[in-house]
Write a protein that holds these residues in place. Structure first.
Motif, mmCIF file in Angstrom:
data_model
loop_
_atom_site.group_PDB
_atom_site.id
_atom_site.type_symbol
_atom_site.label_atom_id
_atom_site.label_comp_id
_atom_site.label_asym_id
_atom_site.label_seq_id
_atom_site.Cartn_x
_atom_site.Cartn_y
_atom_site.Cartn_z
ATOM 1 N N ILE A 62 0.837 -1.200 0.000
ATOM 2 C CA ILE A 62 0.000 0.000 0.000
ATOM 3 C C ILE A 62 0.875 1.255 0.000
ATOM 4 N N PRO A 63 0.744 2.145 -0.999
ATOM 5 C CA PRO A 63 1.583 3.341 -1.065
ATOM 6 C C PRO A 63 0.980 4.560 -0.365
ATOM 7 N N LYS A 64 -0.326 4.478 -0.043
ATOM 8 C CA LYS A 64 -1.011 5.670 0.455
ATOM 9 C C LYS A 64 -2.143 5.291 1.407
ATOM 10 N N ILE A 65 -2.272 6.041 2.500
ATOM 11 C CA ILE A 65 -3.400 5.851 3.415
ATOM 12 C C ILE A 65 -4.606 6.552 2.809
ATOM 13 N N GLU A 66 -5.642 5.789 2.491
ATOM 14 C CA GLU A 66 -6.832 6.359 1.863
ATOM 15 C C GLU A 66 -8.040 5.465 2.096
ATOM 16 N N ASN A 67 -9.217 6.046 1.899
ATOM 17 C CA ASN A 67 -10.485 5.327 1.989
ATOM 18 C C ASN A 67 -10.716 4.648 3.345
ATOM 19 N N VAL A 68 -10.202 5.253 4.395
ATOM 20 C CA VAL A 68 -10.499 4.776 5.753
ATOM 21 C C VAL A 68 -11.051 5.916 6.612
ATOM 22 N N GLY A 69 -11.160 7.102 6.040
ATOM 23 C CA GLY A 69 -11.582 8.290 6.781
ATOM 24 C C GLY A 69 -13.000 8.226 7.322
ATOM 25 N N LYS A 70 -13.848 7.344 6.762
ATOM 26 C CA LYS A 70 -15.226 7.238 7.218
ATOM 27 C C LYS A 70 -15.412 6.152 8.277
ATOM 28 N N LEU A 71 -14.312 5.507 8.653
ATOM 29 C CA LEU A 71 -14.392 4.478 9.690
ATOM 30 C C LEU A 71 -14.312 5.168 11.057
ATOM 31 N N LYS A 72 -15.422 5.720 11.471
ATOM 32 C CA LYS A 72 -15.456 6.539 12.681
ATOM 33 C C LYS A 72 -15.240 5.745 13.960
ATOM 34 N N LYS A 73 -15.479 4.431 13.910
ATOM 35 C CA LYS A 73 -15.294 3.591 15.087
ATOM 36 C C LYS A 73 -13.911 2.943 15.154
ATOM 37 N N LEU A 74 -13.073 3.181 14.141
ATOM 38 C CA LEU A 74 -11.753 2.546 14.080
ATOM 39 C C LEU A 74 -10.876 2.991 15.252
ATOM 40 N N GLU A 75 -10.370 2.006 15.991
ATOM 41 C CA GLU A 75 -9.539 2.295 17.158
ATOM 42 C C GLU A 75 -8.071 1.917 16.935
ATOM 43 N N TYR A 76 -7.830 0.908 16.107
ATOM 44 C CA TYR A 76 -6.458 0.440 15.886
ATOM 45 C C TYR A 76 -6.240 0.168 14.403
ATOM 46 N N LEU A 77 -5.261 0.850 13.830
ATOM 47 C CA LEU A 77 -4.896 0.665 12.426
ATOM 48 C C LEU A 77 -3.433 0.241 12.337
ATOM 49 N N ASN A 78 -3.202 -0.931 11.727
ATOM 50 C CA ASN A 78 -1.840 -1.438 11.551
ATOM 51 C C ASN A 78 -1.527 -1.516 10.066
ATOM 52 N N VAL A 79 -0.661 -0.615 9.606
ATOM 53 C CA VAL A 79 -0.223 -0.615 8.208
ATOM 54 C C VAL A 79 1.300 -0.729 8.139
ATOM 55 N N ALA A 80 1.865 -1.497 9.067
ATOM 56 C CA ALA A 80 3.314 -1.705 9.083
ATOM 57 C C ALA A 80 3.756 -2.454 7.830
ATOM 58 N N LEU A 81 5.027 -2.247 7.446
ATOM 59 C CA LEU A 81 5.621 -2.940 6.301
ATOM 60 C C LEU A 81 4.830 -2.740 5.018
ATOM 61 N N ASN A 82 4.587 -1.464 4.692
ATOM 62 C CA ASN A 82 3.968 -1.100 3.427
ATOM 63 C C ASN A 82 4.863 -0.065 2.735
ATOM 64 N N ASN A 83 4.324 0.618 1.741
ATOM 65 C CA ASN A 83 5.107 1.606 0.991
ATOM 66 C C ASN A 83 4.634 3.036 1.248
ATOM 67 N N ILE A 84 4.103 3.301 2.415
ATOM 68 C CA ILE A 84 3.531 4.602 2.762
ATOM 69 C C ILE A 84 4.633 5.637 2.997
ATOM 70 N N GLU A 85 4.465 6.851 2.412
ATOM 71 C CA GLU A 85 5.492 7.890 2.504
ATOM 72 C C GLU A 85 5.047 9.103 3.313
ATOM 73 N N ARG A 86 3.774 9.217 3.565
ATOM 74 C CA ARG A 86 3.300 10.330 4.389
ATOM 75 C C ARG A 86 2.023 9.948 5.140
ATOM 76 N N ILE A 87 1.756 10.652 6.242
ATOM 77 C CA ILE A 87 0.571 10.382 7.062
ATOM 78 C C ILE A 87 -0.537 11.327 6.611
ATOM 79 N N GLU A 88 -1.699 10.758 6.244
ATOM 80 C CA GLU A 88 -2.785 11.581 5.722
ATOM 81 C C GLU A 88 -4.118 10.822 5.779
ATOM 82 N N ASN A 89 -5.197 11.579 5.590
ATOM 83 C CA ASN A 89 -6.551 11.027 5.429
ATOM 84 C C ASN A 89 -7.039 10.210 6.626
ATOM 85 N N LEU A 90 -6.613 10.573 7.814
ATOM 86 C CA LEU A 90 -7.066 9.874 9.019
ATOM 87 C C LEU A 90 -7.906 10.771 9.933
ATOM 88 N N GLU A 91 -8.190 11.975 9.494
ATOM 89 C CA GLU A 91 -8.920 12.922 10.334
ATOM 90 C C GLU A 91 -10.304 12.415 10.723
#
Length: 445
Positions: A62-91
């Motif tokens: 995964i190169p980008k954090i996206e399409n999770v912004g509507k998960l209002k109940k999300l408490e724990y997100l694990n995206v370790a060992l991916n290709n992510i370069e910046r933190i975004e779209n988690l507001e």
């Protein structure tokens, strides 16, 4: 990131298969693990699984954090060992408490400012990212995210936060400078990766054109006389070329970047698909079974793939006799097993009308007795072919009957067309050459 001939698809079916613990229902799903699924794009989850609280996505592409912004109940997100370069779209993840970004490619450290809006965030993991090498990294994160309680598994003390806030202007400036230097480095890496990928694509194109030329010249020159030999040379040539390509690919020094990680994955996938295609192309359509050639020559055939040894062939003991059909001809014998032929060319001519077939009800052995046709009938000149079962449970092992203990019958009368019948023990009266019957002598009681 380049064009991919076999792009992995993030499907609803994949999500349902990973939701077995919830009876494959995804709408009410609260936890799901999608690690090691070769996912290259994160999508649809915010539509399919609105109630997610725990989401595991580690070890993907995964190169980008996206399409999770509507998960209002999300408490724990694990995206370790991916290709992510910046933190975004988690507001929009209002309940996010724990975020694991271990071993990604985050060098734009200032992007953590987007996490200010996640007021419940307590734990953050950035170990293994380039930004952790920046001078003042921890001070900057601690001073930026006031709600954070733990960074990289280390608890943030109150005194540490006070000191970080005091030095924040100077630390922020240093982080900006290092960040800009890193982004310039990344731009060069992307250009180099693009160049390397283009070279590989051009080389592959030339190789395909060369293969087409090889195929056409080979088919024109060797179509009739050297087809098999040409195919063998072509296959060997391709194998050597593939081995050389493999060696060059794995020995070429490349920096550890999102591009090289993606390139490695796609190279492995492409090789796997190529091998599958070669394997499929080798599966030829089965030709019609030839039992007798156009010239009238009878062939040895063994479609059922039973193991035979001289006069022995094995089949299942409990095979119904009605599924066997025996046909004896002067020069060959044919046994149909469930309609599949076993055909054996005889070394000498036999008498079909004087032949017989018997099968034992206890062992299942089938004995076909065929008198030779080149001389007068004698017991010593009778040829027997035994069709017996495999006695071992393990089909890889075989138990052959002792041929030396088979007692040949001394007398056989022609019986017309062969019929399968249970083996019977017949009694034969002994005869003596010098015996003379005298009617005056009463019979023995």
């Amino acid at each position: 990131s380049g064009w991919h001939p076999f792009p992995p698809v993030f499907t609803e079916d994949l999500v349902r298969r990973r939701a077995e613990h919830n009876n494959c229902e995804i709408f009410s799903l609260e936890e799901i693990s999608l690690h090691q699924q070769e996912i290259e794009k994160l999508e649809y989850l915010d539509k399919w699984c609105r109630d997610l609280k725990i989401l595991y996505l580690q070890n993907n592409l995964i190169p980008k954090i996206e399409n999770v912004g509507k998960l209002k109940k999300l408490e724990y997100l694990n995206v370790a060992l991916n290709n992510i370069e910046r933190i975004e779209n988690l507001e929009g993840c209002e309940e996010l408490k724990k975020l694991d970004l271990t071993a990604n490619f985050i060098g734009e450290l200032s992007s953590i400012e987007a996490l200010k809006y996640n007021i419940h965030l307590k734990e953050l993991f950035l170990v293994g990212n380039p930004c952790t090498e920046f001078e003042g990294y921890r001070q900057f994160v601690v001073a930026t995210l006031h709600q954070l309680k733990c960074l990289d598994s280390k608890e943030i003390e109150r005194s540490e936060r006070i000191q970080a806030l005091q030095n924040y202007p100077e630390v922020k400036q240093k982080i900006r400078e290092q960040e800009q230097a890193y982004l310039l480095k990344r731009a060069r890496e992307k250009e180099e990766a693009q160049r390397r990928m283009q070279e590989r694509k051009d080389k592959k194109q030339k190789q395909m054109e060369s293969n087409i030329g090889f195929d056409s010249s080979n088919s024109l020159q060797n179509k009739e006389n050297h087809q098999a030999e040409g195919d063998g040379e072509q296959e060997t040539w391709r194998r050597v070329d593939d081995d050389e390509e493999d060696r060059r690919f794995w020995e070429e020094p490349t920096p550890y970047t999102p591009e090289s990680r993606l390139e490695t994955h796609r190279y492995i996938e492409e090789k796997r698909r190529s091998k599958d295609n070669i394997r499929e192309s080798k599966k030829r359509e089965k030709p019609l079974q030839t039992l007798v050639t156009a010239e009238g020559k009878v062939l040895n055939v063994n479609v059922p793939k039973y193991t035979d040894s001289f006069i022995y062939i094995s089949f299942r003991r409990h095979l119904d006799t009605s599924l066997l059909d025996v046909d004896v001809q002067p020069t060959y014998i044919r046994v149909l097993v469930k309609g599949k032929p076993f055909q054996f060319v005889l070394p000498e001519e036999v008498k079909p009308d004087s032949s017989s077939a018997k099968r034992s009800q206890t062992t299942g052995h089938l004995v076909v007795t065929m008198p030779k046709g080149s001389a007068a009938f004698k017991a010593s000149r009778t040829t027997s072919y035994i069709f017996a079962e495999k006695l071992e449970v393990d089909p890889s092992k075989y138990s052959f009957p002792d041929v030396t203990k088979i007692i040949q019958e001394k007398e056989r009368i022609g019986q017309g067309p062969i019929r399968l019948q249970p083996e019977k023990i017949t009694e034969t009266k002994k005869s003596y050459v010098d015996f003379e019957n005298n009617e005056d002598v009463p019979p023995l009681i």
